[in-house]
Design an enzyme around this catalytic site. Structure first.
Site, short mmCIF file in Angstrom:
data_model
loop_
_atom_site.label_atom_id
_atom_site.label_comp_id
_atom_site.label_asym_id
_atom_site.label_seq_id
_atom_site.Cartn_x
_atom_site.Cartn_y
_atom_site.Cartn_z
N HIS A 90 4.04 -10.69 -1.09
CA HIS A 90 4.36 -9.51 -0.06
C HIS A 90 5.03 -8.59 -0.75
O HIS A 90 6.41 -8.26 -0.53
CB HIS A 90 5.11 -9.97 1.21
CG HIS A 90 4.81 -9.19 2.26
ND1 HIS A 90 5.04 -9.60 3.71
CD2 HIS A 90 4.98 -7.82 2.36
CE1 HIS A 90 4.94 -8.62 4.51
NE2 HIS A 90 4.58 -7.40 3.83
N ILE A 91 4.48 -7.86 -1.76
CA ILE A 91 5.18 -6.99 -2.77
C ILE A 91 4.41 -5.56 -2.67
O ILE A 91 4.62 -4.82 -3.43
CB ILE A 91 5.30 -7.31 -4.28
CG1 ILE A 91 3.99 -7.91 -4.66
CG2 ILE A 91 6.42 -8.75 -4.23
CD1 ILE A 91 3.91 -8.04 -6.09
N GLU A 102 3.56 -16.64 6.97
CA GLU A 102 4.82 -16.48 5.84
C GLU A 102 6.19 -16.80 6.22
O GLU A 102 6.63 -16.78 7.41
CB GLU A 102 4.48 -14.75 5.86
CG GLU A 102 4.30 -14.47 4.58
CD GLU A 102 4.46 -12.70 4.40
OE1 GLU A 102 3.16 -12.21 4.77
OE2 GLU A 102 5.20 -12.10 4.34
N ARG A 131 -1.22 -7.49 7.50
CA ARG A 131 -0.52 -8.63 8.05
C ARG A 131 -1.39 -9.66 7.93
O ARG A 131 -2.64 -9.80 8.24
CB ARG A 131 -0.15 -8.36 9.24
CG ARG A 131 1.08 -7.61 9.37
CD ARG A 131 2.71 -8.19 8.87
NE ARG A 131 3.79 -7.19 8.81
CZ ARG A 131 4.11 -6.34 7.90
NH1 ARG A 131 3.53 -6.32 6.80
NH2 ARG A 131 4.83 -5.57 8.23
N ARG A 134 -2.51 5.76 7.14
CA ARG A 134 -1.79 6.20 5.99
C ARG A 134 -2.17 5.21 4.60
O ARG A 134 -2.82 5.83 3.76
CB ARG A 134 -0.49 6.11 6.15
CG ARG A 134 -0.09 7.22 7.09
CD ARG A 134 1.34 7.14 7.56
NE ARG A 134 1.86 5.85 8.02
CZ ARG A 134 2.33 5.68 9.30
NH1 ARG A 134 2.75 6.88 10.03
NH2 ARG A 134 2.56 4.75 9.80
N ILE A 135 -2.32 3.85 4.77
CA ILE A 135 -2.27 3.39 3.33
C ILE A 135 -3.76 2.93 3.28
O ILE A 135 -4.45 2.82 2.19
CB ILE A 135 -1.64 1.77 3.72
CG1 ILE A 135 -0.05 2.33 3.79
CG2 ILE A 135 -2.01 1.07 2.45
CD1 ILE A 135 0.73 0.92 4.02
P1 NAP Z 1 -1.14 3.41 10.14
O1 NAP Z 1 -0.95 4.81 9.40
O2 NAP Z 1 -0.37 3.43 11.54
O3 NAP Z 1 -2.48 3.01 10.01
C1 NAP Z 1 -2.75 1.96 10.92
C2 NAP Z 1 -4.40 2.25 11.16
O4 NAP Z 1 -4.91 1.21 11.88
C3 NAP Z 1 -4.56 3.53 12.00
O5 NAP Z 1 -5.48 4.34 11.41
C4 NAP Z 1 -5.05 3.11 13.35
O6 NAP Z 1 -5.76 3.79 14.11
C5 NAP Z 1 -5.63 1.90 12.86
N1 NAP Z 1 -5.64 0.72 14.13
C6 NAP Z 1 -4.50 0.49 14.84
N2 NAP Z 1 -4.86 -0.34 15.81
C7 NAP Z 1 -6.36 -0.73 15.70
C8 NAP Z 1 -7.26 -1.49 16.58
N3 NAP Z 1 -6.92 -2.20 17.45
N4 NAP Z 1 -8.45 -1.33 15.98
C9 NAP Z 1 -9.02 -0.30 15.06
N5 NAP Z 1 -8.15 0.32 14.42
C10 NAP Z 1 -6.92 0.33 14.93
O7 NAP Z 1 -0.37 2.55 9.44
P2 NAP Z 1 -0.06 2.20 7.60
O8 NAP Z 1 1.20 2.98 7.41
O9 NAP Z 1 -1.11 2.58 7.20
O10 NAP Z 1 0.20 0.70 7.45
C11 NAP Z 1 -0.57 -0.34 7.97
C12 NAP Z 1 -0.07 -1.81 7.95
O11 NAP Z 1 0.14 -2.17 6.77
C13 NAP Z 1 1.47 -1.81 8.50
O12 NAP Z 1 1.42 -1.73 9.82
C14 NAP Z 1 2.08 -2.97 7.78
O13 NAP Z 1 1.78 -3.88 8.37
C15 NAP Z 1 1.06 -3.04 6.41
N6 NAP Z 1 2.08 -2.83 5.30
C16 NAP Z 1 2.16 -3.98 4.47
C17 NAP Z 1 2.85 -3.79 3.00
C18 NAP Z 1 2.77 -4.87 2.26
O14 NAP Z 1 3.98 -5.12 1.57
N7 NAP Z 1 1.87 -5.58 2.11
C19 NAP Z 1 3.44 -2.58 2.96
C20 NAP Z 1 3.35 -1.60 3.82
C21 NAP Z 1 2.63 -1.51 5.27
P3 NAP Z 1 -5.46 4.94 15.02
O15 NAP Z 1 -5.47 6.35 13.74
O16 NAP Z 1 -6.48 5.56 15.70
O17 NAP Z 1 -4.11 5.06 15.64
C1 GLV Z 2 5.75 -4.07 4.59
O1 GLV Z 2 4.92 -5.02 4.76
C2 GLV Z 2 5.84 -3.06 5.38
O2 GLV Z 2 5.31 -3.21 6.71
O3 GLV Z 2 6.59 -2.16 5.19
#
Ligand code: NAP
Ligand code: GLV
Ligand code: GLV
Length: 316
Positions: A283-284, A265, A236, A155-156
């Protein structure tokens, strides 16, 4: 039924829970709750609302005998032992989608800040050094026609790529599954991780932290980065071997790096703070009023749904 929240959230969360006749209490101090405090305060809770900074391990789960749901106030849920929770019939939920745009916006902000040397410029003006326009002052890199490498096109990652495309970049991505719609819509190309690291000008990390992604970027493959590369991480910290990345930054083997997340962290590697080619944020990613209010509503909806219907709205 009782709901315990490990730290005060936007008020919509408690309001919504109380409107559904739940007995809500939250940790009363403005700091992270300790393990001991959590176990003591949540022992008779039917539902627990947690932050990504709360490590919910076997010991905590064993001390939640009535708990039916652990609702994480984040999309990432690497802080929770989900396998053990499942074995105890506890549903774990997260807050996907509603924070995607905010996090992708921040990724672009970090990238622009690094590529256009915004912090250096700001510091320069505040220090009273601005004495007029100069042909060579603080030159950085333009976005148009650069290659943008997305690591983790979920998604992101995809939302960040849409923004990069609008700036005129070419999109490549590394992901375990192929994203056909994304390829069509953004003219994105799936490549191997090594190919991505070798050819991207800008790299943005968007993988969840799992045993498979821990230090996925490491000493061997980080060496492949181009000298003008900028790498940013809003996913992360543990996905990247931070010490190895710091070595490259120290010796100017890459142009810059932007961090919203860290390996240990909230502790920050002191070496990072000495480097000029680094941007550090606390981490924002999801820190907008819109996203946090929507997360508060969704975290409450998840609790209500599990307690009423034994099913989460967004279970992990
Ligand atoms: P998501 O939609 O689940 O996207 C994760 C992607 O990673 C998916 O396309 C998945 O592939 C892929 N993936 C997972 N394991 C993998 C591997 N071993 N090798 C290759 N690709 C792999 O998650 P999201 O909503 O985008 O969020 C992603 C991450 O951002 C979260 O888990 C969180 O830790 C972080 N985050 C941080 C903040 C912040 O404040 N900085 C905010 C929000 C999120 P598939 O589609 O094939 O499963
Ligand atoms: C932030 O890091 C989140 O995973 O929502
Ligand atoms: C810069 O301000 C320009 O006019 O080119």
């Amino acid at each position: 039924m009782k709901v315990y929240i490990t730290r005060k959230l936007p008020e919509i969360a408690e309001k919504h829970l109380k409107a559904n006749k739940l007995d809500v209490s939250s940790f009363k101090y403005d700091r992270a709750i300790s393990k001991k405090e959590l176990i003591k305060n949540a022992k008779d809770a039917d539902a627990l609302i947690t932050l990504l900074s709360d490590k919910i391990d076997k010991e905590i789960i064993d001390n939640l005998p009535k708990c039916k749901v652990i609702a994480n106030y984040a999309v990432g849920y690497n802080n929770i032992d989900t396998v053990y929770a499942k074995s105890k019939n506890i549903v774990v939920t997260n807050t996907p989608d509603i924070l995607t745009d905010s996090t992708a916006d921040l990724a672009m902000a970090i990238l622009l800040t690094c590529s256009r040397r915004i912090i250096e410029g700001e510091t320069y003006v505040r220090a009273g050094k601005f004495d007029g326009w100069k042909p060579n002052l603080l030159l950085g890199y333009e976005f148009r026609n650069k290659t943008f490498g997305i690591i983790g096109a979920g998604r992101i990652g995809q939302a960040t790529a849409v923004r990069a495309k609008a700036f005129g970049m070419k999109i490549i991505y590394y992901n375990r599954s192929q994203k056909e719609n994304f390829e069509k819509e953004q003219n994105a190309k799936k490549v191997s991780l090594n190919q991505l690291l070798k050819t991207s000008d800008f790299i943005s990390v968007h993988l969840p932290l799992t045993p498979q992604t821990f230090h996925l970027l490491n000493k061997e493959n980080l060496k492949l980065l181009k000298k003008n590369a900028i790498i940013i991480n809003t996913a992360r910290g543990e996905v990247v071997d931070e010490n190895e990345l710091i070595k490259l930054l120290k010796t100017n083997k890459i142009y810059a790096a932007g961090f919203d997340v860290y390996e240990n962290e909230p502790a920050i590697n002191k070496e990072l703070l000495k480097l000029k080619n680094v941007l550090v944020l606390p981490h924002i990613g999801s820190a907008t009023i819109e996203a946090r209010n929507a997360m508060a509503k969704l975290v409450a909806d998840n609790v209500i749904s599990v307690l009423k219907h034994k099913k989460g709205v967004t279970p992990v």
